[in-house]
Motif scaffolding. Structure first.
Motif, PDB file in Angstrom:
ATOM      1  N   PHE A 160       0.825  -1.199   0.000  1.00 44.47           N
ATOM      2  CA  PHE A 160       0.000   0.000   0.000  1.00 44.47           C
ATOM      3  C   PHE A 160       0.871   1.265   0.000  1.00 44.47           C
ATOM      4  O   PHE A 160       0.637   2.196  -0.740  1.00 44.47           O
ATOM      5  N   SER A 161       1.916   1.267   0.822  1.00 41.39           N
ATOM      6  CA  SER A 161       2.818   2.411   0.914  1.00 41.39           C
ATOM      7  C   SER A 161       3.517   2.668  -0.415  1.00 41.39           C
ATOM      8  O   SER A 161       3.627   3.810  -0.855  1.00 41.39           O
ATOM      9  N   VAL A 162       3.967   1.616  -1.091  1.00 43.11           N
ATOM     10  CA  VAL A 162       4.635   1.771  -2.381  1.00 43.11           C
ATOM     11  C   VAL A 162       3.659   2.306  -3.414  1.00 43.11           C
ATOM     12  O   VAL A 162       3.992   3.195  -4.197  1.00 43.11           O
ATOM     13  N   THR A 163       2.425   1.814  -3.416  1.00 45.15           N
ATOM     14  CA  THR A 163       1.415   2.280  -4.363  1.00 45.15           C
ATOM     15  C   THR A 163       1.103   3.751  -4.151  1.00 45.15           C
ATOM     16  O   THR A 163       1.046   4.533  -5.104  1.00 45.15           O
ATOM     17  N   VAL A 164       0.901   4.158  -2.901  1.00 46.51           N
ATOM     18  CA  VAL A 164       0.600   5.556  -2.589  1.00 46.51           C
ATOM     19  C   VAL A 164       1.777   6.451  -2.987  1.00 46.51           C
ATOM     20  O   VAL A 164       1.594   7.504  -3.581  1.00 46.51           O
ATOM     21  N   THR A 165       3.005   6.015  -2.706  1.00 47.12           N
ATOM     22  CA  THR A 165       4.185   6.799  -3.075  1.00 47.12           C
ATOM     23  C   THR A 165       4.279   6.956  -4.580  1.00 47.12           C
ATOM     24  O   THR A 165       4.552   8.035  -5.089  1.00 47.12           O
ATOM     25  N   ALA A 166       4.034   5.895  -5.330  1.00 51.42           N
ATOM     26  CA  ALA A 166       4.098   5.958  -6.791  1.00 51.42           C
ATOM     27  C   ALA A 166       3.031   6.899  -7.337  1.00 51.42           C
ATOM     28  O   ALA A 166       3.293   7.694  -8.244  1.00 51.42           O
ATOM     29  N   LEU A 167       1.825   6.846  -6.788  1.00 48.33           N
ATOM     30  CA  LEU A 167       0.757   7.742  -7.239  1.00 48.33           C
ATOM     31  C   LEU A 167       1.080   9.197  -6.903  1.00 48.33           C
ATOM     32  O   LEU A 167       0.846  10.090  -7.711  1.00 48.33           O
ATOM     33  N   GLY A 168       1.635   9.440  -5.730  1.00 49.63           N
ATOM     34  CA  GLY A 168       2.010  10.797  -5.339  1.00 49.63           C
ATOM     35  C   GLY A 168       3.097  11.352  -6.245  1.00 49.63           C
ATOM     36  O   GLY A 168       3.056  12.512  -6.653  1.00 49.63           O
ATOM     37  N   THR A 169       4.079  10.525  -6.577  1.00 44.72           N
ATOM     38  CA  THR A 169       5.148  10.957  -7.480  1.00 44.72           C
ATOM     39  C   THR A 169       4.595  11.263  -8.858  1.00 44.72           C
ATOM     40  O   THR A 169       4.955  12.265  -9.481  1.00 44.72           O
ATOM     41  N   ALA A 170       3.701  10.428  -9.367  1.00 51.15           N
ATOM     42  CA  ALA A 170       3.098  10.662 -10.680  1.00 51.15           C
ATOM     43  C   ALA A 170       2.323  11.976 -10.683  1.00 51.15           C
ATOM     44  O   ALA A 170       2.398  12.754 -11.638  1.00 51.15           O
ATOM     45  N   ALA A 171       1.583  12.254  -9.633  1.00 46.72           N
ATOM     46  CA  ALA A 171       0.818  13.501  -9.552  1.00 46.72           C
ATOM     47  C   ALA A 171       1.753  14.706  -9.513  1.00 46.72           C
ATOM     48  O   ALA A 171       1.501  15.726 -10.153  1.00 46.72           O
ATOM     49  N   LEU A 172       2.861  14.595  -8.784  1.00 43.71           N
ATOM     50  CA  LEU A 172       3.819  15.683  -8.703  1.00 43.71           C
ATOM     51  C   LEU A 172       4.443  15.959 -10.069  1.00 43.71           C
ATOM     52  O   LEU A 172       4.530  17.097 -10.511  1.00 43.71           O
ATOM     53  N   VAL A 173       4.856  14.910 -10.768  1.00 40.98           N
ATOM     54  CA  VAL A 173       5.460  15.076 -12.086  1.00 40.98           C
ATOM     55  C   VAL A 173       4.460  15.679 -13.060  1.00 40.98           C
ATOM     56  O   VAL A 173       4.786  16.587 -13.818  1.00 40.98           O
ATOM     57  N   MET A 174       3.224  15.232 -13.042  1.00 46.54           N
ATOM     58  CA  MET A 174       2.203  15.785 -13.924  1.00 46.54           C
ATOM     59  C   MET A 174       1.980  17.256 -13.624  1.00 46.54           C
ATOM     60  O   MET A 174       1.831  18.070 -14.515  1.00 46.54           O
ATOM     61  N   GLY A 175       1.973  17.624 -12.350  1.00 46.26           N
ATOM     62  CA  GLY A 175       1.791  19.017 -11.968  1.00 46.26           C
ATOM     63  C   GLY A 175       2.931  19.887 -12.453  1.00 46.26           C
ATOM     64  O   GLY A 175       2.735  20.993 -12.907  1.00 46.26           O
ATOM     65  N   LEU A 176       4.149  19.388 -12.378  1.00 46.83           N
ATOM     66  CA  LEU A 176       5.300  20.157 -12.817  1.00 46.83           C
ATOM     67  C   LEU A 176       5.340  20.322 -14.330  1.00 46.83           C
ATOM     68  O   LEU A 176       5.712  21.363 -14.835  1.00 46.83           O
ATOM     69  N   THR A 177       4.942  19.305 -15.064  1.00 44.66           N
ATOM     70  CA  THR A 177       5.055  19.387 -16.512  1.00 44.66           C
ATOM     71  C   THR A 177       3.974  20.267 -17.134  1.00 44.66           C
ATOM     72  O   THR A 177       4.139  20.734 -18.229  1.00 44.66           O
ATOM     73  N   THR A 178       2.885  20.525 -16.417  1.00 39.86           N
ATOM     74  CA  THR A 178       1.830  21.359 -16.988  1.00 39.86           C
ATOM     75  C   THR A 178       1.933  22.813 -16.549  1.00 39.86           C
ATOM     76  O   THR A 178       1.133  23.628 -16.956  1.00 39.86           O
ATOM     77  N   SER A 179       2.929  23.170 -15.717  1.00 36.32           N
ATOM     78  CA  SER A 179       2.994  24.525 -15.194  1.00 36.32           C
ATOM     79  C   SER A 179       3.568  25.540 -16.189  1.00 36.32           C
ATOM     80  O   SER A 179       3.291  26.712 -16.093  1.00 36.32           O
ATOM     81  N   ALA A 180       4.394  25.123 -17.123  1.00 32.90           N
ATOM     82  CA  ALA A 180       4.961  26.047 -18.105  1.00 32.90           C
ATOM     83  C   ALA A 180       3.996  26.181 -19.272  1.00 32.90           C
ATOM     84  O   ALA A 180       3.868  25.279 -20.092  1.00 32.90           O
ATOM     85  N   GLN A 181       3.305  27.308 -19.318  1.00 28.85           N
ATOM     86  CA  GLN A 181       2.294  27.509 -20.338  1.00 28.85           C
ATOM     87  C   GLN A 181       2.501  28.853 -21.012  1.00 28.85           C
ATOM     88  O   GLN A 181       3.260  29.688 -20.537  1.00 28.85           O
ATOM     89  N   ALA A 182       1.824  29.054 -22.090  1.00 31.08           N
ATOM     90  CA  ALA A 182       1.863  30.340 -22.784  1.00 31.08           C
ATOM     91  C   ALA A 182       0.586  31.107 -22.475  1.00 31.08           C
ATOM     92  O   ALA A 182      -0.458  30.531 -22.221  1.00 31.08           O
ATOM     93  N   ALA A 183       0.717  32.422 -22.487  1.00 30.56           N
ATOM     94  CA  ALA A 183      -0.455  33.272 -22.321  1.00 30.56           C
ATOM     95  C   ALA A 183      -1.297  33.202 -23.593  1.00 30.56           C
ATOM     96  O   ALA A 183      -0.789  32.931 -24.671  1.00 30.56           O
ATOM     97  N   THR A 184      -2.579  33.447 -23.458  1.00 29.95           N
ATOM     98  CA  THR A 184      -3.413  33.550 -24.652  1.00 29.95           C
ATOM     99  C   THR A 184      -3.431  35.006 -25.089  1.00 29.95           C
ATOM    100  O   THR A 184      -3.228  35.908 -24.294  1.00 29.95           O
ATOM    101  N   GLY A 185      -3.665  35.245 -26.365  1.00 32.39           N
ATOM    102  CA  GLY A 185      -3.673  36.599 -26.893  1.00 32.39           C
ATOM    103  C   GLY A 185      -2.313  36.976 -27.441  1.00 32.39           C
ATOM    104  O   GLY A 185      -1.523  36.115 -27.819  1.00 32.39           O
ATOM    105  N   SER A 186      -2.028  38.284 -27.450  1.00 33.26           N
ATOM    106  CA  SER A 186      -0.763  38.726 -28.039  1.00 33.26           C
ATOM    107  C   SER A 186      -0.251  39.999 -27.375  1.00 33.26           C
ATOM    108  O   SER A 186      -0.981  40.709 -26.690  1.00 33.26           O
TER     109      SER A 186
END
Length: 106
Positions: free
Chosen positions: A10-36
Protein backbone atom coordinates in the motif's frame (compact mmCIF):
# COMPACT_ATOMS: atom_id res chain seq x y z
CA UNK A 1 -2.73 -12.96 6.62
CA UNK A 2 0.47 -10.96 6.79
CA UNK A 3 -0.39 -7.29 7.44
CA UNK A 4 3.24 -6.16 7.18
CA UNK A 5 3.55 -7.19 3.53
CA UNK A 6 0.17 -5.69 2.67
CA UNK A 7 1.04 -2.37 4.36
CA UNK A 8 4.32 -2.14 2.43
CA UNK A 9 2.50 -2.74 -0.87
CA UNK A 10 0.00 0.00 0.00
CA UNK A 11 2.82 2.41 0.91
CA UNK A 12 4.64 1.77 -2.38
CA UNK A 13 1.42 2.28 -4.36
CA UNK A 14 0.60 5.56 -2.59
CA UNK A 15 4.19 6.80 -3.07
CA UNK A 16 4.10 5.96 -6.79
CA UNK A 17 0.76 7.74 -7.24
CA UNK A 18 2.01 10.80 -5.34
CA UNK A 19 5.15 10.96 -7.48
CA UNK A 20 3.10 10.66 -10.68
CA UNK A 21 0.82 13.50 -9.55
CA UNK A 22 3.82 15.68 -8.70
CA UNK A 23 5.46 15.08 -12.09
CA UNK A 24 2.20 15.79 -13.92
CA UNK A 25 1.79 19.02 -11.97
CA UNK A 26 5.30 20.16 -12.82
CA UNK A 27 5.05 19.39 -16.51
CA UNK A 28 1.83 21.36 -16.99
CA UNK A 29 2.99 24.53 -15.19
CA UNK A 30 4.96 26.05 -18.11
CA UNK A 31 2.29 27.51 -20.34
CA UNK A 32 1.86 30.34 -22.78
CA UNK A 33 -0.45 33.27 -22.32
CA UNK A 34 -3.41 33.55 -24.65
CA UNK A 35 -3.67 36.60 -26.89
CA UNK A 36 -0.76 38.73 -28.04
CA UNK A 37 1.70 41.47 -27.19
CA UNK A 38 2.17 44.12 -29.87
CA UNK A 39 5.26 46.33 -30.07
CA UNK A 40 5.12 49.56 -32.13
CA UNK A 41 8.02 51.42 -33.76
CA UNK A 42 7.49 54.20 -36.32
CA UNK A 43 4.38 52.65 -37.86
CA UNK A 44 5.86 49.13 -37.77
CA UNK A 45 4.25 46.47 -35.56
CA UNK A 46 5.73 43.27 -34.19
CA UNK A 47 3.21 40.83 -32.70
CA UNK A 48 4.02 37.99 -30.31
CA UNK A 49 1.05 35.59 -30.26
CA UNK A 50 0.75 33.26 -27.28
CA UNK A 51 3.84 34.66 -25.53
CA UNK A 52 5.51 32.26 -23.07
CA UNK A 53 4.91 32.88 -19.35
CA UNK A 54 7.82 33.94 -17.15
CA UNK A 55 9.93 35.21 -20.03
CA UNK A 56 11.62 38.46 -21.07
CA UNK A 57 10.66 39.48 -24.63
CA UNK A 58 12.77 41.95 -26.62
CA UNK A 59 11.23 43.74 -29.61
CA UNK A 60 13.09 43.78 -32.91
CA UNK A 61 14.19 46.42 -33.63
CA UNK A 62 14.82 47.49 -30.06
CA UNK A 63 13.82 49.71 -28.43
CA UNK A 64 10.21 50.06 -29.55
CA UNK A 65 8.24 53.27 -29.11
CA UNK A 66 5.24 51.56 -27.50
CA UNK A 67 3.56 48.31 -26.56
CA UNK A 68 -0.03 47.04 -26.33
CA UNK A 69 -0.98 44.11 -24.11
CA UNK A 70 -3.73 42.05 -25.75
CA UNK A 71 -2.85 38.96 -23.70
CA UNK A 72 -4.49 37.18 -20.77
CA UNK A 73 -1.67 38.07 -18.32
CA UNK A 74 0.04 41.10 -16.83
CA UNK A 75 3.22 42.32 -18.50
CA UNK A 76 5.98 44.45 -17.03
CA UNK A 77 7.42 47.12 -19.32
CA UNK A 78 11.16 47.88 -19.13
CA UNK A 79 13.25 50.57 -20.80
CA UNK A 80 16.31 48.31 -21.28
CA UNK A 81 16.66 45.10 -23.29
CA UNK A 82 17.09 42.67 -20.36
CA UNK A 83 14.02 43.39 -18.19
CA UNK A 84 16.09 45.33 -15.66
CA UNK A 85 14.83 48.95 -15.69
CA UNK A 86 11.14 48.79 -14.72
CA UNK A 87 8.73 51.37 -16.17
CA UNK A 88 5.15 50.14 -15.62
CA UNK A 89 2.77 47.16 -15.61
CA UNK A 90 0.03 46.61 -18.19
CA UNK A 91 -3.02 44.39 -17.91
CA UNK A 92 -4.89 43.06 -20.93
CA UNK A 93 -6.18 45.85 -23.18
CA UNK A 94 -3.74 48.50 -21.91
CA UNK A 95 -1.06 50.30 -23.94
CA UNK A 96 2.10 52.23 -23.13
CA UNK A 97 3.71 54.89 -25.32
CA UNK A 98 7.39 55.49 -24.63
CA UNK A 99 10.70 53.64 -24.81
CA UNK A 100 10.17 49.88 -24.56
CA UNK A 101 13.38 47.85 -24.47
CA UNK A 102 11.70 44.66 -23.24
CA UNK A 103 8.65 43.24 -21.46
CA UNK A 104 8.32 40.55 -18.80
CA UNK A 105 5.36 38.20 -19.30
CA UNK A 106 3.82 37.17 -15.98
Amino acid sequence: MNLGKSARRFSVTVTALGTAALVMGLTTSAQAATGSIIFQENGYQQTWSGPPDQDCLVPQPSPASGVTNQSSVLIGVYSDSNCGKYVTTLSGGQSYKGTVGSVWVN
